[in-house]
Scaffold this motif. Structure first.
Motif, short mmCIF file in Angstrom:
data_model
loop_
_atom_site.label_atom_id
_atom_site.label_comp_id
_atom_site.label_asym_id
_atom_site.label_seq_id
_atom_site.Cartn_x
_atom_site.Cartn_y
_atom_site.Cartn_z
N GLU A 127 0.82 -1.20 0.00
CA GLU A 127 0.00 0.00 0.00
C GLU A 127 0.86 1.27 0.00
N ASP A 181 -11.29 -8.02 5.33
CA ASP A 181 -9.95 -7.75 5.85
C ASP A 181 -9.05 -8.97 5.64
N ARG A 230 -7.97 -9.32 2.07
CA ARG A 230 -6.97 -8.31 1.69
C ARG A 230 -5.60 -8.63 2.27
N ARG A 243 -6.08 -5.73 -6.04
CA ARG A 243 -6.73 -6.55 -5.00
C ARG A 243 -7.97 -7.23 -5.54
N ILE A 266 -8.60 -11.25 -5.50
CA ILE A 266 -9.68 -11.83 -4.70
C ILE A 266 -10.66 -12.60 -5.59
N GLU A 308 -14.01 -5.09 -6.19
CA GLU A 308 -13.56 -4.54 -4.91
C GLU A 308 -14.63 -3.62 -4.32
N GLU A 328 -16.69 -4.15 -0.73
CA GLU A 328 -16.76 -3.13 0.31
C GLU A 328 -18.21 -2.80 0.69
#
Length: 630
Positions: free
Chosen positions: A273, A313, A316, A428, A432, A508, A512
């Protein structure tokens, strides 16, 4: 001497009981790949006690905290601490164990600074990192939890030549004690304390002069700080990252000039990040110049205890750890995450087990620590249980993992550096998607691009490509392989499969908004476009993260991490997953084994369908490994 012999004999017996003598490590690996870490404060005179305690709880790879350069008193006079380090190294080796010692990177603390004229800042103010306004990086008690009232905490410029000369001498002295590793904590530019986050420090005279020498630019006047469209600021970002890469390289060279077998292990919290760009410690850049990295991995805002993590979480974190393993290129990855810190609704053992499971499934090494402290354990019986099980099955998790027929996902360091938000959402999201669809993936980087042999490579909103990268991609396309570009396209290549609206970024956003109801099938156009291998097919729910690999012994492995049902702060117990199936292409019957996390191996019988065999797995609680030997 008699007491010393008796103590060492007792330690050796303890080592044999745990099987802690150095494991049978394959060629190309070393002890850093097989550690199960616990940490201990080293005061002097307590070496035997430390090693005995480590042996009793299954620790292999003993961290001792006896910081020489990070405490001004011992930076000047290191003799007493060097003797303590030498003693613990000897005790660890007598027990068949390994030990490594903590030192600070650019931080230095003077105890009771309010009562002495001899502090680093008072005696060497020119060594300090500074804001562009000239404010020095000096902090007092309360600035961080480890700084006591009355202490002086300073952050030194890595270009302060006199300091660096003494620092490297201390590194060589530590290496001469026989210790197995030097553990360098947070070698950073000071941009992570309150009021320093957006400073892009340091603007001390040493650093400004070095930047001028390398680029011809005046860092105080020729840059638009924080403006990622400014070419001068780009050079400042690259310079700051290269500075700490070179610093760690110099530490490694100095240590190995005295002891060629010693390991250099930095501890950093930035991962993939934006924090890496800000503090200058970039995991991608550091792995080539050190032996292993210990990741105190956190990102974003809020708490990151395992007890409080949501399923998103957890996914990630899996993405980050898989990236670390790709960057490492065969070197070890240690994870110093934290499991529990006095939560009232959740007890310690379950989060500890979840954390360990999530790490070993990606091939990383587990470090047990309580709260935000390095030393101790939240629950010693749970540590013993976890460490004993990892030791019993360490080859399953830590033998080198190679690809079979993966989908490649490209990590672009330059894009991350200068377009962090856009790139990470895409990167990401793509990974995923592949984890939740249980497809084999391989993270590809500029260092590994030329040797990637998969059929498909995905560029997730990659906005920066060097001429060398473009050349490798041109060869990839010329070999009739599939290049998929999502979001921005800077390749200039044909033929390319393009998704202008990045499916990773879209997914993503769905995760979220509503993780429980987000389905990877929402991105079916992208998934259907992938050219995937048929060696292994997995049927499982989307709440299970999978990774697939082949080890040098020829075995195929499917690693399962189950995050179904977890609720941060209230429920650390997963919903068991049933009906999971693995189909393997094989003309031979082979041997299939199911290893549940903290359980015992079970041999499986499959059902043959022509050239494939399908295995229905037992229920997966926290996690599991399916292994197949053809």
């Amino acid at each position: 001497m008699k007491t010393k012999v008796a103590v060492s004999a007792a330690l050796l017996l303890g080592a044999c009981a745990w099987g802690l003598l150095t494991p049978d490590i394959p060629v190309g690996q070393d002890w850093t790949h097989y550690v199960r870490i616990g940490a201990y404060g080293l005061k002097g005179g307590d070496a035997a006690k430390i090693v005995r305690s480590a042996q009793e709880s299954g620790v292999f790879g003993i961290e001792v905290d006896n910081d020489i350069p990070g405490r001004y008193e011992s930076f000047v006079h290191p003799e007493e601490k060097l003797a303590a380090i030498r003693a613990v190294a000897g005790e660890a080796h007598s027990a068949g164990n390994h030990a490594f010692v903590y030192i600070a990177g650019t931080e230095c603390i003077t105890a009771n600074a309010d009562q002495t004229p001899h502090t680093l800042a008072k005696e060497h103010p020119d060594w300090l990192q500074r804001k562009i306004t000239g404010e020095p990086a000096i902090f007092g008690g309360g600035s961080a939890f480890w700084i006591r009232k009355g202490d002086e905490d300073v952050w030194v410029s890595p270009y302060a030549s006199d300091w660096r000369k003494i620092y490297m001498e201390r590194v060589r002295q530590i290496a001469g004690t026989g210790i197995d590793g030097i553990y360098i904590d947070i070698p950073y530019w000071m941009t992570h304390f309150d009021g320093w986050e957006d400073t892009w420090a340091s603007f001390d005279d040493f650093t400004v002069a070095e930047f001028k020498k390398q680029t011809g630019l005046d860092a105080k006047h020729d840059l638009k700080l924080g403006d990622f469209s400014d070419p001068g600021f780009h050079k400042w970002v690259e310079f700051r990252i290269q500075t700490f890469t070179d610093f760690l390289h110099e530490i490694d060279q100095n240590a190995k000039s005295v002891n060629p077998k010693i390991k250099t292990i930095p501890e950093i919290y930035p991962g993939i990040e934006e924090e890496a760009v800000r503090v200058g410690a970039d995991v991608y850049s550091l792995y080539p110049v050190v032996d292993a990295i210990a990741h105190e991995y956190e990102f974003g805002s809020g708490g990151h205890m395992a007890s409080g993590r949501t399923p998103l979480d957890w996914f990630r974190y899996q993405v980050g750890m898989h990236a670390f393993r790709a960057f490492a290129q065969g070197k070890a990855t240690w994870i110093l995450n934290y499991s529990w810190d006095g939560d009232k609704k959740v007890s310690a053992p379950e989060p500890m087990m979840n954390l360990a499971m999530s790490q070993v499934m990606v091939g990383a090494n587990f470090w047990d620590a309580p709260g935000h402290s390095m030393a101790g354990s939240n629950d010693l019986p749970t540590r013993k249980k976890i460490f004993s099980w990892i030791q019993e099955h360490e080859k399953t998790f830590y033998l080198p993992r190679g690809p079979i027929d993966p989908v490649g996902v490209y990590f672009s360091p330059e894009t991350r550096n200068f377009h962090t938000k856009e790139f990470l959402a895409s990167y990401r999201g793509i990974l995923i998607l592949l984890m939740q669809k249980h497809l084999e993936f391989q993270i590809v980087t500029p260092r590994t691009l030329a040797n990637f042999h998969g059929k498909t490579l995905v560029l997730p909103d990659v906005r920066e490509l060097s001429d060398a990268e473009k050349s490798s991609l041109r060869r990839f396309v010329a070999d009739k392989k599939q290049l998929i570009v999502t979001g921005t396209d800077v390749t200039g290549l044909e033929p390319v499969t393009r998704f202008p609206e990045c499916p990773g970024k879209a997914y993503e956003a769905m995760l979220e908004k509503d993780f429980d109801h987000a389905s990877p099938d929402s991105q079916h156009s992208f998934l259907d476009s992938l050219k995937v291998g048929d060696s292994i097919h997995i049927k499982a729910a989307a709440q299970v993260a999978t990774s697939i690999a082949r080890t040098p012994d020829g075995r195929l492995h499917c690693f399962f991490a189950n995050f179904a049902g977890l609720k941060g702060g209230s429920n650390p117990v997963q919903t068991p997953q049933t009906g999971v199936e693995v189909t393997v292409q094989s003309k031979s019957e082979g041997q299939a084994v199911f290893l549940p996390f903290l359980g015992t191996p079970q041999t499986l019988k499959g059902v043959r369908h022509q050239d494939s065999i399908t295995f229905e797995l037992p229920a997966i609680t926290k996690g599991a490994v399916f292994s197949f030997a053809p």
